[in-house]
Write a protein that holds these residues in place. Structure first.
Motif, mmCIF file in Angstrom:
data_model
loop_
_atom_site.group_PDB
_atom_site.id
_atom_site.type_symbol
_atom_site.label_atom_id
_atom_site.label_comp_id
_atom_site.label_asym_id
_atom_site.label_seq_id
_atom_site.Cartn_x
_atom_site.Cartn_y
_atom_site.Cartn_z
ATOM 1 N N MET A 80 -25.143 63.429 15.450
ATOM 2 C CA MET A 80 -24.453 64.670 15.146
ATOM 3 C C MET A 80 -23.366 64.928 16.188
ATOM 4 O O MET A 80 -23.569 64.664 17.368
ATOM 5 C CB MET A 80 -25.445 65.842 15.118
ATOM 6 N N LYS A 81 -22.216 65.448 15.746
ATOM 7 C CA LYS A 81 -21.103 65.696 16.646
ATOM 8 C C LYS A 81 -21.021 67.171 17.036
ATOM 9 O O LYS A 81 -21.358 68.066 16.255
ATOM 10 C CB LYS A 81 -19.785 65.285 15.993
ATOM 11 N N ARG A 82 -20.570 67.396 18.266
ATOM 12 C CA ARG A 82 -20.319 68.756 18.722
ATOM 13 C C ARG A 82 -18.951 69.190 18.219
ATOM 14 O O ARG A 82 -17.955 68.497 18.397
ATOM 15 C CB ARG A 82 -20.367 68.816 20.248
ATOM 16 N N ILE A 83 -18.895 70.347 17.569
ATOM 17 C CA ILE A 83 -17.660 70.839 16.997
ATOM 18 C C ILE A 83 -16.835 71.543 18.076
ATOM 19 O O ILE A 83 -17.328 72.438 18.774
ATOM 20 C CB ILE A 83 -17.939 71.830 15.849
ATOM 21 N N GLY A 101 -22.850 69.340 12.013
ATOM 22 C CA GLY A 101 -22.165 69.605 13.271
ATOM 23 C C GLY A 101 -22.975 70.558 14.127
ATOM 24 O O GLY A 101 -23.958 71.148 13.668
ATOM 25 N N PHE A 102 -22.562 70.698 15.375
ATOM 26 C CA PHE A 102 -23.304 71.532 16.325
ATOM 27 C C PHE A 102 -22.312 72.207 17.259
ATOM 28 O O PHE A 102 -21.341 71.604 17.691
ATOM 29 C CB PHE A 102 -24.258 70.656 17.143
ATOM 30 N N CYS A 155 -26.297 74.996 14.295
ATOM 31 C CA CYS A 155 -26.655 73.609 13.982
ATOM 32 C C CYS A 155 -26.609 73.430 12.467
ATOM 33 O O CYS A 155 -27.351 74.101 11.743
ATOM 34 C CB CYS A 155 -28.039 73.306 14.527
ATOM 35 N N ILE A 156 -25.737 72.569 11.999
ATOM 36 C CA ILE A 156 -25.585 72.327 10.564
ATOM 37 C C ILE A 156 -26.004 70.888 10.282
ATOM 38 O O ILE A 156 -25.488 69.944 10.901
ATOM 39 C CB ILE A 156 -24.118 72.554 10.115
ATOM 40 N N PHE A 177 -28.359 67.813 21.571
ATOM 41 C CA PHE A 177 -28.277 67.745 20.115
ATOM 42 C C PHE A 177 -27.173 66.821 19.607
ATOM 43 O O PHE A 177 -27.257 66.337 18.479
ATOM 44 C CB PHE A 177 -28.043 69.144 19.539
ATOM 45 N N SER A 178 -26.124 66.629 20.386
ATOM 46 C CA SER A 178 -24.958 65.914 19.870
ATOM 47 C C SER A 178 -24.653 64.658 20.682
ATOM 48 O O SER A 178 -25.062 64.519 21.837
ATOM 49 C CB SER A 178 -23.736 66.840 19.861
#
Length: 237
Positions: A1-4, A31-32, A86-87, A203-204
């Motif tokens: 997951m990527k950090r936005i 995204g996160f 967190c999506i 998370f990312s």
């Protein structure tokens, strides 16, 4: 997951970030990001604002009041609170939410805090709530948002929200203050900025910049949250 990497350079109203969550869900699917906001109260999709919020106090103090699209209880937030978005792809809310809660608790345990998840979708440390979380499915993604209370003004929190005696009793306490604690009070030595970087890193695995049209599309989604009918009347959701 990527950090936005959000297309904003200053703190915005809470509903901007709720709209950004929806945009990420629609445009990217996952995204996160972490963020902070000025004092406000956020109540759940089906809650009666007048029953959950001390409206006169909030208006007097300039505390904004917003409705979100997820369920769950009423939350007070200020700049001492780290907000999490967190999506994740898919619409299995139970699976997505369970995985998120365990990851968040694990991220706090990595900082030396004995964090555990609860059946109320909270994270507790030594029996005290430090995080509240909610989730809802949006077309092809699950949108999860939560709090991490680092240095929240609990005096304002107690005055801003008005949970029922029945709800407090279900948690075995007589007041909100008995139930919650700031991470700063529990011995967490890092600052709130460092905490945000730690959680985001947990998370990312990288970052992503949103397309050029993202700001306009986020503001378009935000308009629905700003509609007084949406804020006041649950049946308008």
């Amino acid at each position: 997951m990527k950090r936005i990497l959000l297309p904003c350079t200053r703190t915005k109203e809470l509903v901007y970030y709720l709209a950004a969550e929806e945009y990420v869900a629609q445009a990217l699917g996952e995204g996160f990001f972490v963020w902070r906001t000025e004092p406000c109260v956020i109540f759940g999709r089906n809650q009666d604002m007048e029953a959950e919020v001390n409206v006169p106090y909030c208006r007097e103090q300039g505390i904004r009041m917003w409705r979100r699209k997820s369920g769950g209880g009423c939350v007070y937030s200020d700049e001492g609170n780290l907000m999490i978005s967190c999506i994740v792809p898919g619409t299995d809310v139970r699976a997505a939410f369970g995985s998120y809660l365990e990851s968040l608790a694990s991220a706090l345990r990595a900082l030396g805090l004995p964090a555990v998840g609860t059946s109320h979708n909270d994270i507790t440390v030594n029996g005290r709530k430090v995080s509240g979380n909610a989730c809802f499915a949006d077309k092809n993604s699950c949108i999860i948002h939560g709090t991490l209370m680092y240095d929240v003004d609990f005096e304002r929190l107690e005055k801003a929200i008005t949970p029922s005696a029945e709800k407090l009793s279900s948690h075995g306490v007589k007041s909100v203050r008995q139930r919650v604690s700031n991470l700063k009070e529990l011995g967490l030595e890092c600052g709130i900025g460092e905490l945000g970087e730690h959680i985001a890193g947990f998370f990312s695995d990288g970052t992503v910049t949103l397309p050029d049209d993202a700001p306009e599309r986020i503001l378009e989604i935000e308009r629905a949250y700003l509609d007084p009918a949406f804020i006041i009347r649950p049946d308008k959701i």
